[in-house]
Design a protein around this motif. Structure first.
Motif, PDB file in Angstrom:
ATOM      1  N   GLU A  18       0.931  -1.511  -0.006  1.00 49.87           N
ATOM      2  CA  GLU A  18       0.157   0.187   0.050  1.00 49.87           C
ATOM      3  C   GLU A  18       1.422   1.249  -0.172  1.00 49.87           C
ATOM      4  O   GLU A  18       0.685   2.707  -0.697  1.00 49.87           O
ATOM      5  CB  GLU A  18      -0.463  -0.041   1.416  1.00 49.87           C
ATOM      6  N   VAL A  19       1.597   0.920   0.856  1.00 46.21           N
ATOM      7  CA  VAL A  19       2.821   2.163   0.615  1.00 46.21           C
ATOM      8  C   VAL A  19       3.698   2.863  -0.949  1.00 46.21           C
ATOM      9  O   VAL A  19       3.736   3.259  -1.241  1.00 46.21           O
ATOM     10  CB  VAL A  19       4.014   1.828   1.909  1.00 46.21           C
ATOM     11  N   ALA A  20       3.915   1.685  -1.428  1.00 49.29           N
ATOM     12  CA  ALA A  20       4.555   1.207  -2.592  1.00 49.29           C
ATOM     13  C   ALA A  20       4.233   2.105  -3.750  1.00 49.29           C
ATOM     14  O   ALA A  20       4.151   2.337  -4.078  1.00 49.29           O
ATOM     15  CB  ALA A  20       5.115   0.415  -2.648  1.00 49.29           C
ATOM     16  N   GLU A  21       2.737   1.277  -3.304  1.00 50.23           N
ATOM     17  CA  GLU A  21       1.240   2.336  -4.582  1.00 50.23           C
ATOM     18  C   GLU A  21       1.809   3.302  -4.211  1.00 50.23           C
ATOM     19  O   GLU A  21       1.574   4.677  -5.139  1.00 50.23           O
ATOM     20  CB  GLU A  21       0.203   1.102  -4.231  1.00 50.23           C
ATOM     21  N   LYS A  22       1.003   4.395  -3.218  1.00 48.10           N
ATOM     22  CA  LYS A  22       0.868   5.878  -2.392  1.00 48.10           C
ATOM     23  C   LYS A  22       2.772   6.653  -3.325  1.00 48.10           C
ATOM     24  O   LYS A  22       2.149   7.423  -4.348  1.00 48.10           O
ATOM     25  CB  LYS A  22       1.097   6.052  -1.259  1.00 48.10           C
ATOM     26  N   ILE A  23       3.691   5.878  -3.170  1.00 46.02           N
ATOM     27  CA  ILE A  23       4.834   6.207  -3.747  1.00 46.02           C
ATOM     28  C   ILE A  23       4.804   6.346  -5.092  1.00 46.02           C
ATOM     29  O   ILE A  23       5.325   7.638  -5.393  1.00 46.02           O
ATOM     30  CB  ILE A  23       6.261   4.918  -3.019  1.00 46.02           C
ATOM     31  N   LYS A  24       4.691   5.281  -5.674  1.00 45.86           N
ATOM     32  CA  LYS A  24       5.088   5.326  -6.961  1.00 45.86           C
ATOM     33  C   LYS A  24       4.300   6.287  -7.674  1.00 45.86           C
ATOM     34  O   LYS A  24       3.998   6.623  -8.825  1.00 45.86           O
ATOM     35  CB  LYS A  24       4.499   3.973  -7.514  1.00 45.86           C
ATOM     36  N   ALA A  25       2.860   6.385  -7.482  1.00 40.77           N
ATOM     37  CA  ALA A  25       1.744   7.144  -7.800  1.00 40.77           C
ATOM     38  C   ALA A  25       2.188   9.409  -7.105  1.00 40.77           C
ATOM     39  O   ALA A  25       1.960   9.373  -8.393  1.00 40.77           O
ATOM     40  CB  ALA A  25       0.551   7.511  -7.062  1.00 40.77           C
ATOM     41  N   ALA A  26       2.833   9.074  -6.711  1.00 39.69           N
ATOM     42  CA  ALA A  26       3.686  10.229  -6.091  1.00 39.69           C
ATOM     43  C   ALA A  26       4.386  10.443  -7.023  1.00 39.69           C
ATOM     44  O   ALA A  26       4.459  11.414  -7.746  1.00 39.69           O
ATOM     45  CB  ALA A  26       4.623  10.307  -4.386  1.00 39.69           C
ATOM     46  N   GLN A  27       5.270   9.531  -7.586  1.00 38.35           N
ATOM     47  CA  GLN A  27       6.979   9.003  -8.391  1.00 38.35           C
ATOM     48  C   GLN A  27       6.077   9.630 -10.099  1.00 38.35           C
ATOM     49  O   GLN A  27       6.556  10.897 -10.575  1.00 38.35           O
ATOM     50  CB  GLN A  27       7.305   8.446  -8.489  1.00 38.35           C
ATOM     51  N   GLN A  28       4.894   8.868 -10.497  1.00 38.33           N
ATOM     52  CA  GLN A  28       4.357   9.295 -11.567  1.00 38.33           C
ATOM     53  C   GLN A  28       3.763  10.538 -11.179  1.00 38.33           C
ATOM     54  O   GLN A  28       4.109  11.238 -12.651  1.00 38.33           O
ATOM     55  CB  GLN A  28       3.207   7.768 -11.284  1.00 38.33           C
ATOM     56  N   GLY A  29       3.013  11.105 -10.192  1.00 41.22           N
ATOM     57  CA  GLY A  29       2.502  12.369 -11.099  1.00 41.22           C
ATOM     58  C   GLY A  29       3.617  13.510 -10.740  1.00 41.22           C
ATOM     59  O   GLY A  29       3.405  14.629 -11.587  1.00 41.22           O
ATOM     60  N   ALA A  30       4.556  13.447  -9.928  1.00 37.03           N
ATOM     61  CA  ALA A  30       5.318  14.457  -9.980  1.00 37.03           C
ATOM     62  C   ALA A  30       6.514  14.253 -11.460  1.00 37.03           C
ATOM     63  O   ALA A  30       6.997  15.205 -11.794  1.00 37.03           O
ATOM     64  CB  ALA A  30       6.629  14.452  -9.113  1.00 37.03           C
ATOM     65  N   SER A  31       6.727  13.063 -12.413  1.00 37.13           N
ATOM     66  CA  SER A  31       6.937  13.541 -13.554  1.00 37.13           C
ATOM     67  C   SER A  31       6.648  14.086 -14.739  1.00 37.13           C
ATOM     68  O   SER A  31       6.863  13.697 -15.231  1.00 37.13           O
ATOM     69  CB  SER A  31       7.158  12.186 -14.314  1.00 37.13           C
ATOM     70  N   THR A  32       4.801  13.759 -14.391  1.00 40.74           N
ATOM     71  CA  THR A  32       4.346  14.698 -15.935  1.00 40.74           C
ATOM     72  C   THR A  32       3.901  15.976 -15.004  1.00 40.74           C
ATOM     73  O   THR A  32       3.966  16.125 -16.617  1.00 40.74           O
ATOM     74  CB  THR A  32       2.460  13.366 -15.291  1.00 40.74           C
ATOM     75  N   SER A  33       4.392  16.188 -14.066  1.00 41.40           N
ATOM     76  CA  SER A  33       3.879  17.828 -13.844  1.00 41.40           C
ATOM     77  C   SER A  33       5.043  18.294 -14.232  1.00 41.40           C
ATOM     78  O   SER A  33       5.022  19.635 -13.455  1.00 41.40           O
ATOM     79  CB  SER A  33       4.000  17.795 -12.528  1.00 41.40           C
ATOM     80  N   LYS A  34       6.155  17.764 -14.822  1.00 48.40           N
ATOM     81  CA  LYS A  34       7.473  18.606 -15.030  1.00 48.40           C
ATOM     82  C   LYS A  34       7.412  19.061 -16.015  1.00 48.40           C
ATOM     83  O   LYS A  34       6.564  17.803 -17.486  1.00 48.40           O
ATOM     84  CB  LYS A  34       8.655  17.834 -15.551  1.00 48.40           C
ATOM     85  N   PRO A  35       7.887  20.257 -16.316  1.00 49.32           N
ATOM     86  CA  PRO A  35       7.884  21.329 -17.994  1.00 49.32           C
ATOM     87  C   PRO A  35       8.560  20.574 -18.537  1.00 49.32           C
ATOM     88  O   PRO A  35       9.367  20.105 -18.610  1.00 49.32           O
ATOM     89  CB  PRO A  35       7.871  22.583 -17.358  1.00 49.32           C
TER      90      PRO A  35
END
Length: 274
Positions: free
Chosen positions: A255-272
């Motif tokens: 569950e923690v890893a799924e949250k981390i994965k989502a956060a990392q993916q969100g951060a990468s897509t938000s980068k210009p």
């Protein structure tokens, strides 16, 4: 520098700090940090000591099962009930192979020597263990733990072929990390062997202060393994986590890893884009 520029710089720094803190708290279910309790090797004390202790305070952990362990076969209904109560049954390989070519590995038998494996054999055995675990708990999302922390066979990282089979893999290197810093192919963990309750509680408090994830790696709890933590010390840790559950997110690794994965993916897509 003008007062206006100083004010603008101060505002920028404040909002950057606030944004970073907010992102971390959101990743940790709006709490200060995340704590993951992991238990290796599928031994009797997991079911005799650990599961009852966790259940008594309504906390959940991750148990990394060796597929060939007689404790898995002999007590399969109990593992299934543990999974039904929210504990993760993680994958610790079929035979727990370790690299016998490394120093201090006299305990490694020829049959379970990772240095004599092929990558395809390691991958096949780990996938077979996933099939077994699925038959026990009915789940497809889970995490892996490297036996002995060994990552490679002949210089090749065998987990590279397993990334789509798991949410993450837990390693054995000490470390507190933010979500952005975590390597989901080798998540840091603190191995506990004889350390005091004070030592473990200090780690939790550091995680709270730094808004990071803290993973504990246990083997024996109150006996049952050469690597062991005192039953009372383990109980003190659980009591602290329960008493501070409003500030600390305690959840299985998956569950923690799924949250981390989502956060990392969100951060990468938000980068210009450049």
């Amino acid at each position: 520098m003008s007062h206006y520029k100083l004010f603008a710089l101060a505002c920028t720094l404040f909002f950057a700090s606030y944004s970073s803190s907010y992102a971390q708290n959101t990743t940790w279910n709006n709490k200060q940090c995340a704590v993951v309790l992991t238990y290796d090797d599928a031994i009797d004390v997991d079911l005799d000591n650990v599961v009852p202790a966790l259940d008594s305070v309504k906390l959940r952990g991750t148990f990394y099962l060796i597929g060939s362990s007689p404790v898995v076969a002999r007590r399969l209904p109990e593992w299934r009930r543990a999974a039904q109560r929210g504990h993760e049954l993680g994958n610790h390989a079929l035979m727990h192979p370790c690299d016998g070519s490394l120093p201090g590995r006299g305990f490694v038998t020829p049959d379970n020597d990772l240095s004599k494996y092929t990558v395809s054999r390691a991958v096949s055995e780990i996938r077979a263990t996933n099939t077994l675990l699925n038959a026990i708990d009915g789940k497809t999302a889970r995490t892996f733990a490297y036996p002995c922390g060994d990552l490679q066979i002949g210089g090749v990282k065998f987990y590279d072929q397993l990334k789509t089979d798991f949410v993450a893999a837990r390693g054995v290197t000490d470390g507190l990390q933010t979500a952005a810093q975590v390597d989901l192919t080798n998540v840091d963990a603190y191995s506990i062997n004889g350390q005091s309750a004070e030592y473990m509680l200090d780690l939790v408090k550091k995680a709270q202060q730094s808004h990071t994830v803290l993973v504990f790696l246990f083997h024996g709890v109150g006996g049952g393994h050469a690597l062991n933590v005192d039953l009372k010390a383990h109980r003190q840790l659980l009591r602290y986590l329960k008493a501070h559950e409003k500030e600390i997110w305690v959840a299985p690794m998956v569950e923690v890893a799924e949250k981390i994965k989502a956060a990392q993916q969100g951060a990468s897509t938000s980068k210009p884009s450049k």
